[in-house]
Design a protein around this motif. Structure first.
Motif, PDB file in Angstrom:
ATOM      1  N   GLN A 124     -28.038  59.744  25.319  1.00  0.00           N
ATOM      2  CA  GLN A 124     -29.286  59.414  24.518  1.00  0.00           C
ATOM      3  C   GLN A 124     -29.042  57.611  24.081  1.00  0.00           C
ATOM      4  O   GLN A 124     -29.881  57.114  24.421  1.00  0.00           O
TER       5      GLN A 124
ATOM      6  N   ALA B  89     -28.985  55.447  27.344  1.00  0.00           N
ATOM      7  CA  ALA B  89     -30.442  55.601  28.089  1.00  0.00           C
ATOM      8  C   ALA B  89     -31.111  54.661  27.034  1.00  0.00           C
ATOM      9  O   ALA B  89     -32.247  53.909  27.711  1.00  0.00           O
ATOM     10  N   ASP B  90     -31.364  54.849  25.802  1.00  0.00           N
ATOM     11  CA  ASP B  90     -32.262  53.990  25.035  1.00  0.00           C
ATOM     12  C   ASP B  90     -31.907  52.701  25.016  1.00  0.00           C
ATOM     13  O   ASP B  90     -32.682  51.664  25.042  1.00  0.00           O
TER      14      ASP B  90
ATOM     15  N   SER C 187     -34.161  58.427  29.756  1.00  0.00           N
ATOM     16  CA  SER C 187     -34.185  59.172  28.572  1.00  0.00           C
ATOM     17  C   SER C 187     -34.749  60.514  28.604  1.00  0.00           C
ATOM     18  O   SER C 187     -34.306  61.342  27.863  1.00  0.00           O
TER      19      SER C 187
ATOM     20  N   SER D 247     -39.654  65.855  26.895  1.00  0.00           N
ATOM     21  CA  SER D 247     -39.366  65.380  27.835  1.00  0.00           C
ATOM     22  C   SER D 247     -40.276  65.030  29.080  1.00  0.00           C
ATOM     23  O   SER D 247     -40.100  63.898  29.796  1.00  0.00           O
TER      24      SER D 247
END
Length: 401
Positions: A186, A189-190, A198, A225
């Motif tokens: 995470q 991905a951020d 994400s 999500s």
């Protein structure tokens, strides 16, 4: 010395319940009747839905209740070694340890990670773990050496590697490592600024919650999500549609596990609508989705919500399933076997189960359904020889009524 797999399912439920939790308290925690709990502990039958509710109330994976893994899983030496190396790779790279080396060329890094994902999709979880550990170190080194304009891409690749590490850990019941891996995924991905990645990480976290019997968090995370990447009406990008379709379909799986049949059907219909817009199955960042995939998931949802006849009808209309990954195809056939067992086609159920387990024994040992199917089929006309063969393949005793 008695092994965990030597106990019956009812005995394992009783042992997990322990002296401090009464049958009445377990019934209240699981939302089931006391009579249902008593029947389960006496091995007098029980649906998959019942076992899932009991496992959630006992904070145990359903595979523990079925005897496929002990409360503290005893693994093969090679699997333990793989997990140790994977754990070191996850924690070391997150701490910046051992990443001050020359990274491989981008094409070589991409090929190594792609090979690991391919092994995972084929059901070779241990092989994927062996591959992803060095890929993690290489991806972390590449991010460290990246220029400013390369960092977003490099962080995305590292996010994919951490996510795969989390998936492998989750398959082996190494829940702490799975949570660590998905958390680092995470972060990266951020850092990459990629909302699709994400969302995929969030879906992975939801699956870890699901395997950890945290159904409320699984449902909430699954919803977040797919809502974060919901496409506009005019969007035609197959990658975005596939990612959204998979996430909304997985949210349907979570809703079904939570007992929300109407919610599951509504979410599934959204996934089916997306698949129809796509017209074909595609793979994006290690995840496949399309008409065949969503139908396979619909079959599993129908079985888990007590509609085995509908599941078999969907299977009859599925057509060519060769577009599914080996792992997805194996799971589909387990769902079919369970539907056959639920409709009292015991011999057919065991034949289907034997086909799957014989073709992919390593994969099957990490699944909970074979134990459920064998239990149900053994109550019918199934032969003892088939059950013994299954026991030999899976390395665990099958309950024979």
């Amino acid at each position: 010395m008695t092994q965990w797999s030597d106990y019956t399912t009812g005995e394992r439920i009783k042992l997990l319940r322990g002296p401090d939790l009464t049958q009445e308290q377990l019934a209240e925690a699981s939302g089931l009747s006391v009579a249902t709990i008593r029947k389960a502990e006496r091995d007098l039958g029980g649906s998959l839905h019942t076992l899932l509710r009991i496992s959630a109330a006992l904070n145990a994976d359903v595979s523990v209740i079925l005897g496929q893994q002990a409360p503290r899983r005893a693994m093969r030496g090679a699997d333990r070694a793989m997990l140790r190396e994977l754990s070191r790779a996850v924690h070391d790279t997150a701490a910046g340890v051992g990443v001050d080396v020359q990274p491989p060329a981008p094409a070589e890094l991409a090929a190594g990670l792609a090979a690991a994902w391919e092994m995972y999709r084929a059901g070779d979880f241990a092989g994927a773990g062996v591959r992803v550990a060095p890929a993690l170190r290489e991806a972390a080194a590449a991010l460290r050496a990246a220029t400013a304009d390369q960092r977003g891409t490099a962080a995305g690749i590292l996010a994919d590697a951490y996510r795969l590490a989390a998936y492998v850990a989750n398959q082996f019941g190494a829940r702490d490592l799975a949570y660590a891996g998905i958390g680092h995924a995470q972060d990266q991905a951020d850092r990459a600024g990629d909302i699709v990645r994400s969302a995929m990480v969030a879906s992975g976290r939801s699956w870890i919650y699901l395997r950890d019997s945290r159904l409320g968090q699984a449902e909430q995370t699954a919803r977040a999500s797919y809502e974060s990447i919901e496409p506009r009406y005019g969007d035609r990008d197959p990658g975005l549609l596939a990612t959204y379709g998979w996430h909304v379909t997985f949210a349907a799986v979570v809703a079904a596990r939570s007992g929300d049949i109407a919610g599951a059907d509504d979410l599934l219909s959204q996934g089916q609508a997306v698949a129809a817009r796509m017209g074909r199955d595609v793979t994006v960042n290690g995840t496949a989705f399309g008409p065949t995939t969503v139908t396979a998931q619909a079959i599993g949802i129908s079985v888990s919500t007590g509609r085995p006849g509908k599941a078999l009808g969907l299977f009859g209309s599925l057509g060519d399933p060769s577009g599914l990954t080996p792992s997805a195809h194996n799971r589909l056939m387990l769902d079919v076997a369970l539907a056959q067992a639920e409709t009292r086609q015991s011999d057919s159920a065991l034949d289907t189960l034997l086909d799957v387990c014989s073709a992919a024994p390593g994969w099957a040992r990490h699944q909970a359904l074979p134990g459920v199917i064998a239990q149900k089929a053994s109550a019918g006309s199934a032969t003892t020889a088939k059950l013994r063969k299954l026991s030999a393949i899976l390395g665990t005793s099958m309950v024979i009524s």
